[in-house]
Design an enzyme around this catalytic site. Structure first.
Site, PDB file in Angstrom:
ATOM      1  N   LYS A  53       7.357   2.953  -0.610  1.00 41.33           N
ATOM      2  CA  LYS A  53       7.231   1.877  -0.378  1.00 41.33           C
ATOM      3  C   LYS A  53       7.602  -0.055  -0.139  1.00 41.33           C
ATOM      4  O   LYS A  53       7.500  -0.268   0.642  1.00 41.33           O
ATOM      5  CB  LYS A  53       5.809   1.397  -1.101  1.00 41.33           C
ATOM      6  N   GLN A  97       0.427   1.788  -9.029  1.00 42.17           N
ATOM      7  CA  GLN A  97       0.461   2.800  -8.542  1.00 42.17           C
ATOM      8  C   GLN A  97       0.012   4.374  -9.262  1.00 42.17           C
ATOM      9  O   GLN A  97      -0.254   4.017 -11.060  1.00 42.17           O
ATOM     10  CB  GLN A  97       2.208   3.619  -8.277  1.00 42.17           C
ATOM     11  N   ASP A 120      -5.300  -0.843  -1.502  1.00 46.25           N
ATOM     12  CA  ASP A 120      -5.676   0.255  -2.060  1.00 46.25           C
ATOM     13  C   ASP A 120      -6.649   0.703  -1.274  1.00 46.25           C
ATOM     14  O   ASP A 120      -6.692   2.153  -1.530  1.00 46.25           O
ATOM     15  CB  ASP A 120      -4.896   0.667  -2.940  1.00 46.25           C
TER      16      ASP A 120
HETATM   17  N1  GUN Z   1      -1.224   7.598  -5.938  1.00 45.16           N
HETATM   18  C1  GUN Z   1      -1.442   8.653  -5.138  1.00 45.16           C
HETATM   19  N2  GUN Z   1      -1.788   7.911  -3.869  1.00 45.16           N
HETATM   20  C2  GUN Z   1      -1.570   6.709  -4.142  1.00 45.16           C
HETATM   21  C3  GUN Z   1      -1.657   5.792  -3.752  1.00 45.16           C
HETATM   22  O1  GUN Z   1      -2.619   5.581  -2.695  1.00 45.16           O
HETATM   23  N3  GUN Z   1      -2.152   4.315  -3.521  1.00 45.16           N
HETATM   24  C4  GUN Z   1      -1.825   4.245  -5.586  1.00 45.16           C
HETATM   25  N4  GUN Z   1      -1.547   3.142  -5.901  1.00 45.16           N
HETATM   26  N5  GUN Z   1      -1.688   5.256  -6.429  1.00 45.16           N
HETATM   27  C5  GUN Z   1      -1.203   6.832  -5.734  1.00 45.16           C
END
Ligand code: GUN
Length: 288
Positions: A53, A97, A120
């Site tokens: 990311k 995350q 998110d």
């Molecule tokens: N863990 C797995 N997928 C995601 C996501 O799209 N965002 C976040 N913050 N954590 C994740």
């Protein structure tokens, strides 16, 4: 029949070109979008997602700021990092995350994120707005799935859509989005208590696998010509690979592609879209 392969890398690169245009017009106004990332612990998959990311941000003119915190951090310390990003004017979007270590109340941490920085789309405010069909931040993976379906030209109006998996991050948001007026699909959600999963799947014009179980969707569970979207990103041991593992989806891809009409590969299907939608949401947050 051999399925059309839905190329998530290509669709991502088309959308990233659109994002570049928006980043360039923000730059003319002196605005550089910024993403604040919080990673707790060293789970290899989470470290790899966060690194991906941040790399994508750098490649697309988005600044990133991060807290990499030890797994033993207290909930209060983590909440204070969220508060710092909430108050930081350089940070337009915040990403914590998931999953978080079990001693931390995940929902409490998510709810602490300012809804206008919740790129998110996980806060109760954004989820509520999504359910009501209001403008909001839509969770990245479900939004990526929708874009893949839409840009592939698959008919969604009245389509029997079966979602296998009911996570807060993927299955549940997809259930809302696919049944919205804009998409107009008929939605069934299957989960661990579903009896005769195969019968539901075989009735699906659009089958979305998001259960996190490698290879669970077999070719004989797929209706000929269906659109199959594989959200699974499972690490399975592979002694031929330098890393000692390879990525495998929830769908038995090699056999399924001989039955389906459209199919997403793993890797290279939904995965790249998740990051692209995060970039899009961060640019949207900076534009508000
Ligand atoms: N863990 C797995 N997928 C995601 C996501 O799209 N965002 C976040 N913050 N954590 C994740």
């Amino acid at each position: 029949m051999t399925a059309k392969i839905i190329d998530g890398k290509q669709v991502s690169s088309d959308i990233r070109a659109e994002i570049h245009g928006k980043v360039a017009s923000l730059a003319l106004k002196g605005i550089k979008p910024g993403l604040g990332v919080i990673l707790v612990g060293e789970d290899p998959a989470s470290v790899s997602y966060v690194t991906g990311k941040e790399k994508a941000c750098a490649e697309n003119g988005i600044a990133s700021f991060e807290y990499r915190l030890p797994a033993g951090i207290s909930e209060a310390e983590l909440l204070s990092c969220v508060e710092k990003f909430n108050a930081d004017r350089r940070v337009n979007g915040i990403l914590v995350q998931l999953p978080l270590p079990s001693h931390i109340d995940e929902q409490k941490v998510i709810a602490a994120i300012r809804p206008d920085k919740d790129v998110d789309g996980f806060t109760p405010i954004n989820i509520g707005k999504m359910v009501l069909g209001e403008d909001c931040f839509v969770p990245c993976t479900p939004q990526g799935v929708l874009e893949l379906i839409r840009r592939s030209g698959v008919e969604t109006k009245g389509a029997n859509t079966v979602i296998v998996g009911r996570s807060n991050i993927v299955g549940r948001p997809l259930m809302i989005l696919m049944s919205s007026k804009a998409v107009n699909a008929t939605v069934t959600v299957c989960h661990t208590a579903t009896t005769n999963l195969a019968a539901y799947c075989r009735n699906a014009d659009i089958l979305i696998a998001c259960a996190g179980k490698p290879g669970m969707i077999k070719a004989e569970m797929i209706k000929p010509g269906a659109c199959v979207i594989d959200v699974g990103v499972n690490r399975v041991p592979d002694s031929d690979s330098k890393r000692g593992y390879r990525l495998k989806g929830d769908v038995d891809y090699e056999a399924a592609k001989e039955v389906a009409g459209w199919i997403t590969p793993v890797p290279g299907g939904v995965g790249p879209m998740t990051i692209t939608m995060l970039l899009a949401n961060t640019v949207k947050a900076a534009s508000n």
